[in-house]
Design a protein around this motif. Structure first.
Motif, PDB file in Angstrom:
ATOM      1  N   ARG A  15       0.803  -1.230   0.000  1.00  0.00           N
ATOM      2  CA  ARG A  15       0.000   0.000   0.000  1.00  0.00           C
ATOM      3  C   ARG A  15       0.837   1.282   0.000  1.00  0.00           C
ATOM      4  O   ARG A  15       0.423   2.297  -0.538  1.00  0.00           O
ATOM      5  CB  ARG A  15      -0.978   0.022   1.174  1.00  0.00           C
ATOM      6  CG  ARG A  15      -0.331   0.024   2.560  1.00  0.00           C
ATOM      7  CD  ARG A  15      -1.395  -0.178   3.641  1.00  0.00           C
ATOM      8  NE  ARG A  15      -0.819  -0.235   4.981  1.00  0.00           N
ATOM      9  CZ  ARG A  15      -0.230  -1.308   5.493  1.00  0.00           C
ATOM     10  NH1 ARG A  15      -0.129  -2.410   4.765  1.00  0.00           N
ATOM     11  NH2 ARG A  15       0.255  -1.283   6.707  1.00  0.00           N
ATOM     12  N   CYS A  44      -3.860   5.423   2.743  1.00  0.00           N
ATOM     13  CA  CYS A  44      -3.580   3.998   2.910  1.00  0.00           C
ATOM     14  C   CYS A  44      -4.387   3.474   4.086  1.00  0.00           C
ATOM     15  O   CYS A  44      -4.470   4.122   5.122  1.00  0.00           O
ATOM     16  CB  CYS A  44      -2.099   3.769   3.228  1.00  0.00           C
ATOM     17  SG  CYS A  44      -1.023   4.129   1.853  1.00  0.00           S
ATOM     18  N   VAL A  45      -4.982   2.327   3.900  1.00  0.00           N
ATOM     19  CA  VAL A  45      -5.728   1.692   4.989  1.00  0.00           C
ATOM     20  C   VAL A  45      -5.238   0.247   5.037  1.00  0.00           C
ATOM     21  O   VAL A  45      -4.963  -0.348   3.989  1.00  0.00           O
ATOM     22  CB  VAL A  45      -7.258   1.745   4.720  1.00  0.00           C
ATOM     23  CG1 VAL A  45      -8.030   1.057   5.830  1.00  0.00           C
ATOM     24  CG2 VAL A  45      -7.732   3.189   4.562  1.00  0.00           C
ATOM     25  N   THR A  46      -5.109  -0.335   6.230  1.00  0.00           N
ATOM     26  CA  THR A  46      -4.578  -1.707   6.291  1.00  0.00           C
ATOM     27  C   THR A  46      -5.559  -2.706   5.693  1.00  0.00           C
ATOM     28  O   THR A  46      -6.771  -2.471   5.651  1.00  0.00           O
ATOM     29  CB  THR A  46      -4.298  -2.165   7.731  1.00  0.00           C
ATOM     30  OG1 THR A  46      -5.525  -2.211   8.428  1.00  0.00           O
ATOM     31  CG2 THR A  46      -3.317  -1.265   8.424  1.00  0.00           C
ATOM     32  N   GLU A  47      -5.007  -3.839   5.285  1.00  0.00           N
ATOM     33  CA  GLU A  47      -5.843  -4.863   4.675  1.00  0.00           C
ATOM     34  C   GLU A  47      -6.837  -5.468   5.662  1.00  0.00           C
ATOM     35  O   GLU A  47      -7.861  -6.010   5.260  1.00  0.00           O
ATOM     36  CB  GLU A  47      -4.982  -5.956   4.026  1.00  0.00           C
ATOM     37  CG  GLU A  47      -3.879  -6.538   4.882  1.00  0.00           C
ATOM     38  CD  GLU A  47      -2.556  -5.780   4.761  1.00  0.00           C
ATOM     39  OE1 GLU A  47      -2.601  -4.538   4.683  1.00  0.00           O
ATOM     40  OE2 GLU A  47      -1.498  -6.424   4.759  1.00  0.00           O
ATOM     41  N   ILE A  48      -6.556  -5.356   6.953  1.00  0.00           N
ATOM     42  CA  ILE A  48      -7.487  -5.894   7.953  1.00  0.00           C
ATOM     43  C   ILE A  48      -8.810  -5.116   7.874  1.00  0.00           C
ATOM     44  O   ILE A  48      -9.889  -5.686   7.724  1.00  0.00           O
ATOM     45  CB  ILE A  48      -6.917  -5.747   9.387  1.00  0.00           C
ATOM     46  CG1 ILE A  48      -5.486  -6.228   9.472  1.00  0.00           C
ATOM     47  CG2 ILE A  48      -7.838  -6.386  10.411  1.00  0.00           C
ATOM     48  CD1 ILE A  48      -5.252  -7.657   9.677  1.00  0.00           C
ATOM     49  N   THR A  49      -8.697  -3.798   7.973  1.00  0.00           N
ATOM     50  CA  THR A  49      -9.893  -2.954   7.911  1.00  0.00           C
ATOM     51  C   THR A  49     -10.588  -3.119   6.555  1.00  0.00           C
ATOM     52  O   THR A  49     -11.810  -3.245   6.486  1.00  0.00           O
ATOM     53  CB  THR A  49      -9.485  -1.484   8.137  1.00  0.00           C
ATOM     54  OG1 THR A  49      -8.826  -1.410   9.403  1.00  0.00           O
ATOM     55  CG2 THR A  49     -10.675  -0.564   8.141  1.00  0.00           C
ATOM     56  N   GLN A 105       1.130 -14.270   1.798  1.00  0.00           N
ATOM     57  CA  GLN A 105       2.123 -14.457   2.851  1.00  0.00           C
ATOM     58  C   GLN A 105       1.550 -14.436   4.252  1.00  0.00           C
ATOM     59  O   GLN A 105       2.273 -14.640   5.207  1.00  0.00           O
ATOM     60  CB  GLN A 105       3.266 -13.452   2.714  1.00  0.00           C
ATOM     61  CG  GLN A 105       2.885 -12.026   3.024  1.00  0.00           C
ATOM     62  CD  GLN A 105       4.070 -11.081   2.952  1.00  0.00           C
ATOM     63  OE1 GLN A 105       5.149 -11.469   2.533  1.00  0.00           O
ATOM     64  NE2 GLN A 105       3.871  -9.839   3.357  1.00  0.00           N
ATOM     65  N   ASP A 106       0.258 -14.147   4.379  1.00  0.00           N
ATOM     66  CA  ASP A 106      -0.310 -14.294   5.718  1.00  0.00           C
ATOM     67  C   ASP A 106      -1.769 -14.699   5.677  1.00  0.00           C
ATOM     68  O   ASP A 106      -2.451 -14.546   4.683  1.00  0.00           O
ATOM     69  CB  ASP A 106      -0.093 -13.055   6.591  1.00  0.00           C
ATOM     70  CG  ASP A 106      -0.528 -11.788   5.923  1.00  0.00           C
ATOM     71  OD1 ASP A 106      -1.640 -11.778   5.384  1.00  0.00           O
ATOM     72  OD2 ASP A 106       0.251 -10.821   5.922  1.00  0.00           O
ATOM     73  N   PHE A 153      -8.978  -9.302  15.535  1.00  0.00           N
ATOM     74  CA  PHE A 153      -8.364 -10.031  14.423  1.00  0.00           C
ATOM     75  C   PHE A 153      -7.163 -10.812  14.894  1.00  0.00           C
ATOM     76  O   PHE A 153      -6.560 -10.494  15.912  1.00  0.00           O
ATOM     77  CB  PHE A 153      -7.970  -9.079  13.281  1.00  0.00           C
ATOM     78  CG  PHE A 153      -6.890  -8.105  13.656  1.00  0.00           C
ATOM     79  CD1 PHE A 153      -7.213  -6.870  14.201  1.00  0.00           C
ATOM     80  CD2 PHE A 153      -5.546  -8.414  13.460  1.00  0.00           C
ATOM     81  CE1 PHE A 153      -6.222  -5.961  14.544  1.00  0.00           C
ATOM     82  CE2 PHE A 153      -4.540  -7.509  13.811  1.00  0.00           C
ATOM     83  CZ  PHE A 153      -4.889  -6.281  14.353  1.00  0.00           C
ATOM     84  N   MET A 211      -3.596 -12.706  13.195  1.00  0.00           N
ATOM     85  CA  MET A 211      -2.772 -12.873  11.996  1.00  0.00           C
ATOM     86  C   MET A 211      -1.658 -13.853  12.335  1.00  0.00           C
ATOM     87  O   MET A 211      -1.221 -13.896  13.482  1.00  0.00           O
ATOM     88  CB  MET A 211      -2.149 -11.516  11.676  1.00  0.00           C
ATOM     89  CG  MET A 211      -2.313 -11.052  10.276  1.00  0.00           C
ATOM     90  SD  MET A 211      -1.850  -9.312  10.217  1.00  0.00           S
ATOM     91  CE  MET A 211      -0.594  -9.407   8.961  1.00  0.00           C
ATOM     92  N   ASN A 212      -1.212 -14.619  11.347  1.00  0.00           N
ATOM     93  CA  ASN A 212      -0.130 -15.560  11.658  1.00  0.00           C
ATOM     94  C   ASN A 212       1.147 -14.819  11.994  1.00  0.00           C
ATOM     95  O   ASN A 212       1.430 -13.762  11.459  1.00  0.00           O
ATOM     96  CB  ASN A 212       0.101 -16.536  10.501  1.00  0.00           C
ATOM     97  CG  ASN A 212       0.455 -15.833   9.216  1.00  0.00           C
ATOM     98  OD1 ASN A 212      -0.218 -14.890   8.829  1.00  0.00           O
ATOM     99  ND2 ASN A 212       1.507 -16.254   8.564  1.00  0.00           N
ATOM    100  N   ASP A 213       1.935 -15.389  12.926  1.00  0.00           N
ATOM    101  CA  ASP A 213       3.239 -14.807  13.235  1.00  0.00           C
ATOM    102  C   ASP A 213       4.173 -15.167  12.099  1.00  0.00           C
ATOM    103  O   ASP A 213       3.841 -15.959  11.238  1.00  0.00           O
ATOM    104  CB  ASP A 213       3.754 -15.343  14.564  1.00  0.00           C
ATOM    105  CG  ASP A 213       3.024 -14.688  15.712  1.00  0.00           C
ATOM    106  OD1 ASP A 213       3.143 -13.465  15.840  1.00  0.00           O
ATOM    107  OD2 ASP A 213       2.324 -15.398  16.457  1.00  0.00           O
ATOM    108  N   LYS A 214       5.381 -14.597  12.170  1.00  0.00           N
ATOM    109  CA  LYS A 214       6.283 -14.734  11.027  1.00  0.00           C
ATOM    110  C   LYS A 214       6.532 -16.195  10.653  1.00  0.00           C
ATOM    111  O   LYS A 214       7.447 -16.842  11.117  1.00  0.00           O
ATOM    112  CB  LYS A 214       7.571 -13.954  11.277  1.00  0.00           C
ATOM    113  CG  LYS A 214       8.522 -14.472  12.277  1.00  0.00           C
ATOM    114  CD  LYS A 214       9.677 -13.491  12.377  1.00  0.00           C
ATOM    115  CE  LYS A 214      10.977 -14.206  12.532  1.00  0.00           C
ATOM    116  NZ  LYS A 214      12.027 -13.365  13.058  1.00  0.00           N
TER     117      LYS A 214
END
Lengths: 256, 379
Positions: free
Chosen positions: A67, A76-81, A104-105, A119, A121-124
């Motif tokens: 983004r 820019c807005v995060t993909e979560i929102t 990738q996640d 929410f 999200m997977n860790d690395k």
């Protein structure tokens, strides 16, 4: 005509949605992100202009990991929102749980009254992501969609490693010992489903569970995920555009 | 007495060289240095024995590859980094320590201390980890054993009066530090979390009580008069909790503050957790009073960790917290496991909660900043 544009630059694919003032989707664009998200963003700009959209006037919101590489975005807005918002739009519900399996996640988003409430999200780690599926498909000499189709006919094998690198060597040894391809494919899908389900254990799942992201067109994956979570997993052809749709909706709130 | 510098001294950067020369100077004037790792270390006893205590917690990934030649890969980065600094002679405080003091807190540290003892003399205090089996008696006995050890080994006398005096001074330091941190209760807070953390770190390497108190007071006064009171107007107020975070500030606190939030409160080891409880300096048995003070620290090595569960709701209210971000270090079993309980607690308080697990590398900084941004968009 004023347009509202959402651009979702993911790790694998870039998705673009053009909406009119009535929230009608007038264009959908899909292209590989490639190695440079800056170039991708420029290519999208040129393409939209070519399609007759006045980009100077349009409201643009960018989302996804790329983004920040969209210089002409108003915000820019995060993909979560964006995924939360876009999924509500696609499924016409304000209360739902989004499962987005991305390149990738993997994220699980719980939405209440149209707002993101929580929410995960997977860790690395790439376990349970699209990349994991892609790597395994490659090893089996299949395309990801073929792998999922084949998986429906398989059974009886499981991959124990969650790590993409180790799981790949596990798959290679399964191939080596002559395990039928469909059984290995089954194990790959099963591994993704298990990983996503364990993440889901940390979130309260709503009644409506919707899959978004590139894997949402893979019927067998949706079906297995539903079985594992004991819910109906909804899919929609616009699921992979959910992030871009959310961004386009956000663009309506941008003042220029 | 003469002290020698490590062989590779000339290769060090200027700040590190300065650190080495400073500690060397202290030792040449007859000072004794105790390297410590943990909020549970009874610093009053070290003060009374004439030691300067400095924290040896490693905060950089620079020494992790060296540490991994002895330690497992899947281990807390703080433990690996600290051990790596000892192994490579890169930390002035570890290098010049007359004694290292460790506690039986988490398993990783416990086992690392055994190996550290081969590099530097390391004394272990056995910390009781629960409240059901008379921990005060156990811990008081441990502190007495430690006092005896110091007296014999370093030929010093530690009287109750010296301990009482040290405890009074430590209480003053804690209160002064707390007063500084409590400036963040204001709405909007005068400082960002990054700025506040820098002040906390700076004080850790000041050697005397008087200097420490003076520095903390000066910092507070300077914030009260100079800080731009509106720099965080409208920002969402975040509490950070979890593991020690000195090594991951950029990926977490900085990311929060770049996304429209401000960290108003650190519940972690170097923050409020370390300053909140005071020693009862008038108690008849001062050693027992010191023991009681340390047992009130809400660290996740305690089972169950009731003090942390009491502290979080209190801080949420006092600091008017909008959201809690838990930052844990990779492979920290106690804290990572406890996230489940803390989430339940946050849910019951109706406060949004985000937990992340990370290490000292930069590989996940993109993902972490997305998460911080999304969390703030959600508030």
């Amino acid at each position: 005509m004023k347009y509202f544009i959402g651009i979702d630059i993911g790790s694998t694919c870039a998705k673009t949605i053009v909406m009119d003032e009535n929230k009608q989707i007038v264009h959908r664009l899909l292209q590989p992100t490639g190695w440079s998200s800056v170039d991708t963003a420029q290519a999208i700009y040129a393409k939209l202009e070519e399609m007759g959209i006045n980009m100077k006037e349009a409201n643009v919101v960018a989302t996804g990991y790329g983004r920040i590489s969209v210089p002409y975005a108003d915000k820019c807005v995060t993909e979560i929102t964006c995924h939360g918002r876009g999924t509500c739009f696609v499924y016409g519900s304000q209360d739902l749980t989004v499962i987005d399996i991305g390149g990738q996640d993997t994220k699980l988003i719980s939405v209440e009254a149209g707002m993101v409430k929580d929410f995960i999200m997977n860790d690395k780690c790439s376990a349970g992501t699209g990349r994991f599926l892609e790597v395994m498909a490659n090893t089996l000499g299949l395309r990801p969609e073929e792998l999922c189709q084949l998986a429906a006919q398989g059974s009886g094998v499981s991959i124990s490693s969650m790590c993409t690198v180790f799981a790949e060597s596990e798959v290679i040894s399964l191939i080596g010992r002559g395990e039928p391809k469909q059984n290995i494919a089954f194990a790959v899908v099963d591994s993704i489903v298990k990983k996503v389900a364990s993440q889901a254990g940390r979130l309260t799942l709503g009644k409506t569970v919707c899959l978004t992201g590139g894997l949402c067109e893979f019927d067998y994956l949706c079906e297995s995920l539903g079985k594992k979570l004991n819910v109906t997993v909804n899919t929609n052809p616009d699921g992979r555009y959910a992030g871009a749709i959310g961004a386009a909706l956000s663009a309506m709130n941008v003042r220029k | 007495m003469e002290y020698t510098l490590p062989e590779q001294f000339e290769e060090f950067a200027d700040a590190r060289k300065a650190g080495f020369l400073r500690v060397k100077g202290l030792k040449e004037q007859g000072g004794k240095v105790a390297g410590v790792f943990c909020t549970f270390t009874p610093t009053e006893i070290l003060d009374a024995a004439g030691f300067v205590s400095v924290s040896l917690c490693g905060m950089s990934d620079e020494t992790i590859p060296a540490a991994e030649s002895h330690l497992p890969k899947n281990m807390c980065p703080l433990i690996k980094s600290s051990y790596g600094f000892a192994l490579t002679d890169k930390c002035p405080y570890t290098y010049f320590s007359d004694l290292i003091v460790g506690e039986t807190t988490c398993d990783g540290k416990k086992k690392m201390y055994e190996m550290l003892n081969d590099i530097k003399p390391t004394y272990i205090l056995h910390l009781p980890q629960g409240y059901d089996s008379d921990p005060v008696t156990i811990w008081t006995n441990e502190l007495r054993r430690f006092i005896k050890f110091l007296e014999e080994k370093f030929n010093v006398t530690i009287t109750d009066e010296m301990l009482r005096d040290a405890a009074r001074k430590r209480n003053i330091q804690r209160q002064t530090h707390l007063k500084l941190m409590e400036l963040q209760k204001q709405c909007p807070p005068p400082l960002g979390g990054m700025q506040m953390y820098a002040t906390m770190e700076g004080v850790g390497f000041v050697f005397t009580h008087e200097e420490r108190v003076a520095k903390l007071n000066a910092l507070r006064e300077s914030v009260e008069t100079n800080a731009d009171k509106n720099q965080f107007a409208g920002a969402k107020r975040i509490m950070v909790t979890g593991c020690p975070i000195g090594g991951v500030l950029g990926k977490t606190v900085k990311a929060i503050e770049a996304s429209g939030g401000v960290v108003v409160c650190f519940e972690n080891c170097s923050g409020i957790k370390a300053a909140y409880q005071m020693v009862d300096t008038e108690a008849e048995d001062i050693v027992k009073a010191i023991a009681e003070r340390y047992l009130q620290i809400g660290c996740s090595v305690m089972t169950p960790n009731k003090e942390r569960m009491k502290m979080i709701p209190k801080l949420v209210e006092e600091y008017k917290v909008d959201g809690i971000v838990e930052v844990d270090l990779q492979a920290c079993t106690p804290y990572c496991t406890e996230t489940f309980k803390v989430k339940q607690l946050a849910d019951s308080l109706n406060i949004p909660y985000l937990a992340v697990e990370t290490d000292y590398s930069q590989s996940d900084s993109g993902q972490l900043s997305t998460r911080m941004e999304a969390f703030l968009e959600m508030l």
